[in-house]
Design a protein around this motif. Structure first.
Motif, mmCIF file in Angstrom:
data_model
loop_
_atom_site.group_PDB
_atom_site.id
_atom_site.type_symbol
_atom_site.label_atom_id
_atom_site.label_comp_id
_atom_site.label_asym_id
_atom_site.label_seq_id
_atom_site.Cartn_x
_atom_site.Cartn_y
_atom_site.Cartn_z
ATOM 1 N N GLU A 198 0.829 -1.209 0.000
ATOM 2 C CA GLU A 198 0.000 0.000 0.000
ATOM 3 C C GLU A 198 0.863 1.259 0.000
ATOM 4 O O GLU A 198 0.500 2.263 0.611
ATOM 5 N N PRO A 236 4.514 -1.743 -4.823
ATOM 6 C CA PRO A 236 4.093 -2.871 -3.991
ATOM 7 C C PRO A 236 3.743 -4.105 -4.816
ATOM 8 O O PRO A 236 2.579 -4.457 -4.955
ATOM 9 N N TYR B 11 -16.643 5.472 -4.278
ATOM 10 C CA TYR B 11 -15.570 5.516 -3.284
ATOM 11 C C TYR B 11 -15.382 6.923 -2.716
ATOM 12 O O TYR B 11 -15.146 7.091 -1.522
ATOM 13 N N THR B 180 -5.897 2.265 -6.889
ATOM 14 C CA THR B 180 -6.971 1.835 -7.769
ATOM 15 C C THR B 180 -8.328 2.405 -7.378
ATOM 16 O O THR B 180 -9.264 2.383 -8.171
ATOM 17 N N SER B 181 -8.464 2.942 -6.179
ATOM 18 C CA SER B 181 -9.749 3.546 -5.826
ATOM 19 C C SER B 181 -10.059 4.716 -6.743
ATOM 20 O O SER B 181 -11.224 5.065 -6.939
ATOM 21 N N ARG B 185 -15.822 2.556 -8.398
ATOM 22 C CA ARG B 185 -16.352 1.265 -7.939
ATOM 23 C C ARG B 185 -17.142 0.539 -9.016
ATOM 24 O O ARG B 185 -17.900 -0.386 -8.732
ATOM 25 N N MET B 237 -2.445 -0.728 -5.314
ATOM 26 C CA MET B 237 -2.732 -0.333 -3.935
ATOM 27 C C MET B 237 -4.106 0.330 -3.947
ATOM 28 O O MET B 237 -4.585 0.752 -4.997
ATOM 29 N N ASN B 238 -4.753 0.400 -2.795
ATOM 30 C CA ASN B 238 -6.095 0.980 -2.735
ATOM 31 C C ASN B 238 -6.075 2.484 -2.892
ATOM 32 O O ASN B 238 -6.825 3.059 -3.672
ATOM 33 N N ARG B 239 -5.237 3.131 -2.114
ATOM 34 C CA ARG B 239 -5.229 4.587 -2.021
ATOM 35 C C ARG B 239 -3.849 5.147 -2.303
ATOM 36 O O ARG B 239 -2.845 4.467 -2.136
ATOM 37 N N LEU B 314 -8.340 9.797 -2.123
ATOM 38 C CA LEU B 314 -9.737 9.923 -1.689
ATOM 39 C C LEU B 314 -9.932 11.028 -0.649
ATOM 40 O O LEU B 314 -11.049 11.473 -0.436
ATOM 41 N N VAL C 189 -18.459 -6.298 -8.611
ATOM 42 C CA VAL C 189 -17.943 -5.363 -7.612
ATOM 43 C C VAL C 189 -17.170 -6.113 -6.523
ATOM 44 O O VAL C 189 -16.100 -5.681 -6.097
ATOM 45 N N LEU C 192 -13.508 -6.584 -7.313
ATOM 46 C CA LEU C 192 -12.669 -5.436 -7.663
ATOM 47 C C LEU C 192 -11.441 -5.396 -6.763
ATOM 48 O O LEU C 192 -11.476 -5.845 -5.615
ATOM 49 N N TYR C 193 -10.393 -4.825 -7.297
ATOM 50 C CA TYR C 193 -9.156 -4.733 -6.528
ATOM 51 C C TYR C 193 -9.392 -4.149 -5.137
ATOM 52 O O TYR C 193 -8.967 -4.704 -4.129
ATOM 53 N N CYS C 194 -10.093 -3.011 -5.094
ATOM 54 C CA CYS C 194 -10.239 -2.300 -3.821
ATOM 55 C C CYS C 194 -11.118 -3.035 -2.807
ATOM 56 O O CYS C 194 -11.087 -2.723 -1.617
ATOM 57 N N GLU C 195 -11.903 -3.977 -3.274
ATOM 58 C CA GLU C 195 -12.766 -4.726 -2.354
ATOM 59 C C GLU C 195 -12.035 -5.931 -1.757
ATOM 60 O O GLU C 195 -12.355 -6.393 -0.660
ATOM 61 N N ASN C 197 -8.399 -6.343 -1.877
ATOM 62 C CA ASN C 197 -7.102 -5.985 -1.322
ATOM 63 C C ASN C 197 -7.239 -5.582 0.146
ATOM 64 O O ASN C 197 -8.195 -4.919 0.520
ATOM 65 N N PHE D 344 -12.750 2.639 4.354
ATOM 66 C CA PHE D 344 -12.981 1.711 3.248
ATOM 67 C C PHE D 344 -12.979 2.463 1.940
ATOM 68 O O PHE D 344 -13.703 3.465 1.847
ATOM 69 N N PRO D 345 -12.284 2.095 0.888
ATOM 70 C CA PRO D 345 -11.417 0.902 0.881
ATOM 71 C C PRO D 345 -10.043 1.301 1.397
ATOM 72 O O PRO D 345 -9.761 2.466 1.525
#
Lengths: 345, 345, 345, 345
Positions: A198, A236, B11, B180-181, B185, B237-239, B314, C189, C192-195, C197, D344-345
């Motif tokens: 991350e 990552p 998101y 990826t956020s 979504r 990564m998410n964020r 985000l 959904v 999805l990556y963000c869900e 990960n 989240f996420p």
């Protein structure tokens, strides 16, 4: 063909073992690892359980030179230069995966690597093993300097444009992203899972040691000294290098003209794939394989070209290219043992 | 202060809800979501179980304008422009998280976004809500265009150098990496876990819609039209967004001089942190917070500066900055509800 | 040997293509994919660029049966049963990667899968292709039901203990963790990556369809009906299944006794590796390979055994085992095309 | 309220700092860290840049006891027991995040932890700080043993069923999955990014030290000695623990009956959320927060219940619960500083 590996328990060494297990002509006779002497190799890399039954050995070069036809040194900077000598080279061929013999100007090497070169007398002889560019020289070499991971991906992505004189070399900016296996298997807080996951960061900004290596290779293509920016980033993921490079065009060119240039250099190359128009390279598409995927995009608003390359840093960026070099040095088919399709996902 | 959110189940919308839950002056009265009308909000985002008990509502603007003091539109491009009107603006303040009112030249907007602008009459009035730069205008605004994620991080990283005339604006190259956020979504194969994980790629090369937004903002700083390269990348990564930007220096400068310039603009800013010398921004260090970490490195070999920025896409890149704008618009303390320290690891 | 694949553009289908590219006796003649008819296969899986040049084709079974020696159906439940018939089976051998022919009791199938079986007349003939257990039957089969991913890993981990009567079958509890490729390439959904990960969850608790498949296979080993708990979990990784299974011991046993039991069944098996004492299986150690790593731990405090297994869900859990079955059906060496060492890291 | 932290530069210590930054009544006066004495705290955790300006200090207990109202020891096993004494406890309250005072039977502690307990005289006095169960005792405590991460999630998931006598305690099997921050910030090869990423494994099978802690707590609920299986797994994520626990039902029960039991214990608890029917807990839904999400599933085929819990190991599993205990010990509102919604996420 008998193969000795020094540094077999790092990530690049482990990948050499994996690839050589599938090589029809190679047999590993020496799993060198100072850190794990007398330990079973599979205890260090359990993926090799019931595949490799040998123990790790110390670095006895005389013994090794007597047993092996080729030695791979997957070791820290300075090691290969400290143990190489004429007697060894008269007995075995050597592929050095470190930077010791990559840079022809020993002063540049010593300045960027902050160590004294122990065997400058072999620098001239050593061949820079970027197979697609120096194939003929590699075939005749006793000592091959296996290119760095970033320089392999960067140089192959940019080379045709420089060689054909289509870009101003001193406008080149290389922004590279690497998976974490490039940082090695040393136990450091910075490489812990929770620090890397991350997370994205640049590192070694304007000071990374692969900079002069790339500059030297592109300098040969340009026929003049090249100075450029190279910024590596830690991403990552385990494997993969993505290069995004920018440069100013010398003159107006069309997509078709540039595509023809890339095809001229890579059209018959097995391991460099020039992707279709508008398809951006992705590291996942080459994972586990020896391929480098390259492509480019022209931006007429800024009169620049964006050149992209994706590669598995442990394969084409290290062990795969080392095997490719070995194949060339021994007159084997260049792709022998390297034909695995990339793994997705 | 009563808040309505349109697009509460994306998101960015979800992040607005999270932040506003901790805001001492705000109360969400409308969870707008066309896709989930009448569903409990926590069924869409289970993190909000026992925290939010409301149902998702349709987009009834009249009703919403009657109930709320401020409306956030976290909606696709074109939506806000299609529903905004004088009556609404006379009743409530609006913070639009889409691109509809970010670009002053409607032709540029329509060219890059490929849609016809439905409310060009409000473009002039709308304030570009990059708080650190347009703070005073935001305070007086009825309609704020909340900046894009990439433009926020890019502009803040580069702005002081352009504003002070230390770099050539047309040499700016921005290489950005996003979690990826940022892709939303929506259920798309490209955003599936297995496609993104262990992967890096560039996308929208030379065509990404955030390009003209960055060019416009840096153009104001430069006092002239700016054309630049912007290349976004998708990171596993998410964020987080990491920006690495390059530009040629107009003249020789020292580290201290440039540091003084960054401090001049950000020294008193709570949410922009100029890191210590040689410390590179990392996205993990700002995760979950409204901070942007910036820093730079001078490369005298190439006469360029490398400018870096890291941000949570985000928060400061969407919902956090929207709340920051809301605070300014209503005369509240600018950092209200935004003081969470970043979460590490 | 000519191979047709129906469902070549899912993750299991893609893995079949990857493995068959390296198989010395197989040639793919049909890349079946309803969703991508007439599209180049490499446009769907770009890792295959310049490796596969064929187009995706519709599912014309007559045509396919005429051209191929073996058909793999990597398709949703119900498809294979809906197209199979005596004429096809008289011409080609079929390896079905779906669940259609795995369960002998059609009522159990219909109850758990909520669909009507279209070809119950072939259920008896079909051989459950868990090679290590049903090897001889597979060799003679026209129609092989390739086992599910969870059942392969679960059954192989537990089988020796049940077969030897050392545990009470009805005390078996299987807690399994799977990478996300097991969920397929559909755009949902939830995947999805963000869900996925940074997340772990159980799903299908007490209702997952692989439950009766495991129960049936362990029932054969036990010689009696077995009812057990099976709980799958989704883990944030692309590949890999880890099984942790618990059962009560019928009598006191020593480590050596149980080790001998595992060695009895797997000592000569290439693809099942019984790890050394106290070494727990890890999914990374088998990634990309056809190996299943198993081990166990006796807990005398609770009088239970903990049985563990790790496997690549797309290889031994799907495409690799399918190729292994094909090899057996055609009298080839069982491991042909499946000898890649696992990739680490 | 003045707070001292010993072990402030581990992951749990870092999380304490993050949470206390947002606590309206707490002020950290001592950032203890033997490894980083005199270093700025933000240099160790750069997320705290411009938030914490203090330096790391050595462990001077007399000094600390003089300055602070409460001390958190986020230190390795044995440390707290080695420094605690009557004088300290007469001056400050202590929340120990290690295992030193969690287990009442010192022999059990010494057997599982392989160290000699240095302060057995305080074991009786120490209160096991599982707030939802021991709230009243915590309020009166001078010394609180903050529960382990796995025991918190496991005990809370199972407690109501044992307390109400609905399951056979000795059939309990706990299969737990943890993010990697639980392994600490020590530089070990096993915790490197490349070793953990894309990997799942069990560890400490039948020997993990949290086993007797869980057994003791459930034993109090059962009113008899409990012996159970506990198997932890390492998952490729930073944060989060997921517990899946199995047990045999003593008698037939309905969903509604069991739901009523869970509601009886947790219906008024802020931090324990009993999810809706058939909703499985996910670690991402509680990330960054002090919540534990629990739920259950009855399996009438096997006459077992599957009990599930999800929690952030660094918050409710360490620092958050420590703050919750502090709040109780000082008569503050129990949730003070702990009201962040999950991210989240």
């Amino acid at each position: 063909m008998k193969v000795g590996i020094i540094g077999a328990t790092g990530y690049a060494g482990g990948e050499l073992v994996r690839l050589l297990m599938g090589h029809p002509q190679a047999e590993i006779v020496w799993y060198g690892s100072r850190s794990y002497i007398d330990k079973k190799y599979y205890e260090v890399f359990q993926n090799m359980f019931q595949i490799v039954d040998s123990k790790c050995l110390d670095d006895n070069m005389e013994e090794l030179a007597a047993q092996a036809d080729v030695i791979f040194t997957a070791t820290p900077q300075g090691f290969c230069a400290s143990i190489i000598n004429e007697e060894i080279l008269s007995k075995v061929k050597v592929v050095d995966l470190s930077a010791d013999f990559r840079i022809k100007d020993v002063k540049v090497y010593e300045e960027w690597y902050k160590i004294t070169h122990k065997s400058p007398q072999f620098i001239d002889e050593a061949v820079y093993g970027l197979c697609e560019i120096n194939r003929e020289d590699v075939k005749k070499a006793r000592l091959v300097a296996n290119p760095g991971c970033y320089p392999t991906c960067s140089t192959l992505s940019i080379y045709p444009m420089v060689k054909e004189g289509l870009i101003h070399p001193n406008t080149i900016i290389i922004d590279a992203k690497s998976g974490t296996s490039g940082a090695g298997r040393g136990a450091k807080v910075d490489n812990l899972y929770c620090e890397v996951n991350e997370n994205m960061k640049a590192y070694g900004v304007s000071t990374h040691r692969h900079t002069p290596e790339i500059e030297e290779q592109l300098g040969y293509a340009a026929g003049e000294k090249v100075v450029l920016n190279f910024t590596p980033h830690l991403a990552p993921m385990n494997r993969g290098i993505l290069v995004t490079a920018y440069a100013s065009l010398k003159k107006e060119v069309t997509y078709d003209e540039v595509k023809a240039v890339y095809d001229k250099y890579y059209g018959t190359e097995k391991f460099v794939r020039v992707l279709d128009e508008d398809v951006c390279p992705q590291t996942k598409w080459v994972e586990g394989s020896n391929y480098v995927d390259v492509n480019f995009k022209l931006d007429f608003r800024t009169n620049r070209i964006i050149m992209m390359g994706a590669m598995d840093n442990l394969v084409k960026g290290a062990a795969g290219q080392a095997v490719q070099n070995m194949n060339l040095m021994f007159g084997l088919e260049e792709s022998m043992g390297l034909c695995q399709a990339p793994m997705f996902p």
